[in-house]
Write an enzyme that holds these catalytic residues in place. Structure first.
Site, PDB file in Angstrom:
ATOM      1  CG  ASP A  66      -2.237  -0.800   1.092  1.00  0.00           C
ATOM      2  OD1 ASP A  66      -2.289  -1.744   0.300  1.00  0.00           O
ATOM      3  OD2 ASP A  66      -3.047  -0.744   2.011  1.00  0.00           O
ATOM      4  CG  HIS A 219       2.176   0.244   4.407  1.00  0.00           C
ATOM      5  ND1 HIS A 219       1.728  -0.778   5.114  1.00  0.00           N
ATOM      6  CD2 HIS A 219       1.338   1.103   3.853  1.00  0.00           C
ATOM      7  CE1 HIS A 219       0.569  -0.455   5.695  1.00  0.00           C
ATOM      8  NE2 HIS A 219       0.072   0.606   4.876  1.00  0.00           N
TER       9      HIS A 219
END
Length: 271
Positions: A66, A219
């Site tokens: 993400d 991430h």
């Protein structure tokens, strides 16, 4: 039944061999299979948020990232994935995609799935319904523009993840009506918290030992994650985990491209 079972084994063997042949580095982790996700059958997946997840076998994982693209760290993540011939899914922030379109195109060119993560990572649950819908559409349009040069709110890859997993019944219904799969996660590295790469690796591997499979949230915008990823991929390889690449239904027959030379160091290219 015996003949059918034999045929199925042969199909699996051929698929595995094809993936192995696609990777130029012997001993790499590789991508074991491609899983086509049908929005009608799997509108919402990830046990941290929903009752249902993807149909994964024991020791199968889906890697998702993400908050990119972010040049200092996304490039390192791509290099680590390319070295191991692994494909992942990147849920991109539209504003970052607009700022770094060349990196969005690189993610796609290297065979990864490009999903959507809103325009600027606002918590959509706190917004009015029309404003939340606008955040979703603006983000999709920005990523599509970066990828294809055309602004559209119809995503080429209909995968979306809510910032902070903060959905509402209205936004979930909206995405389902548009045939967009909402991704949660089955486990994560908690890499939004400051920690060393080794601490993060232990946290993630301990959780995976308990879960044994699932959609993993990371991430690519985090330096600690980029630093940890090569060791985590080695852990998966050493412990007989298999990486599954998710794509929208109808696109699964496209061949996976080889890792880009741009992802690899000179030493890696010689391997």
């Amino acid at each position: 039944m015996i003949a059918l079972r034999t045929a199925l084994v042969a199909i699996v063997a051929c698929t595995t061999a094809a993936h192995a042949a696609d990777c130029p580095r012997a001993g790499a982790l590789g991508t074991s299979r491609t899983l086509a996700v049908d929005a009608a059958q799997y509108p919402r997946v990830g046990l941290k948020s929903f009752a249902k997840t993807l149909p994964l076998d024991d020791r199968e994982v889906v890697l998702t990232f993400d908050d990119g693209p972010w040049p200092p760290t996304t490039a390192k993540v791509l290099a680590a994935l390319a070295k191991e011939c692994v494909h992942a899914t990147f849920f991109l922030i539209g504003k970052s995609a607009s700022a770094h379109p060349e990196l969005v195109r690189r993610i796609a060119a290297e065979g990864h799935t490009v999903g959507h993560h809103s325009w600027q990572h606002r918590i959509l649950r706190r917004l009015k319904p029309a404003e939340a819908a606008g955040e979703i559409d603006h983000g999709i349009s920005a990523v599509e523009t970066a990828l294809h040069g055309v602004a559209t709110t119809a995503p080429g890859t209909p995968f979306f993840r809510f910032p902070g997993f903060a959905s509402t019944p209205a936004t979930l219904d909206l995405l389902r009506s548009r045939g967009i799969v909402v991704f949660g996660a089955d486990l994560w590295a908690s890499d939004w918290n400051p920690m060393t790469p080794m601490q993060q690796l232990k946290l993630l591997t301990d959780r995976l030992k308990r879960a044994r499979k699932g959609i993993i949230l990371l991430h690519d915008s985090k330096a600690q994650t980029a630093a940890m990823l090569p060791a985590f991929l080695n852990y998966l390889k050493d412990n007989n985990y298999r990486v599954v690449h998710v794509v929208p239904a109808g696109t699964e027959k496209k061949p996976d491209p080889l890792p880009s030379a741009a992802s690899l160091s000179p030493a890696e290219k010689r391997d």
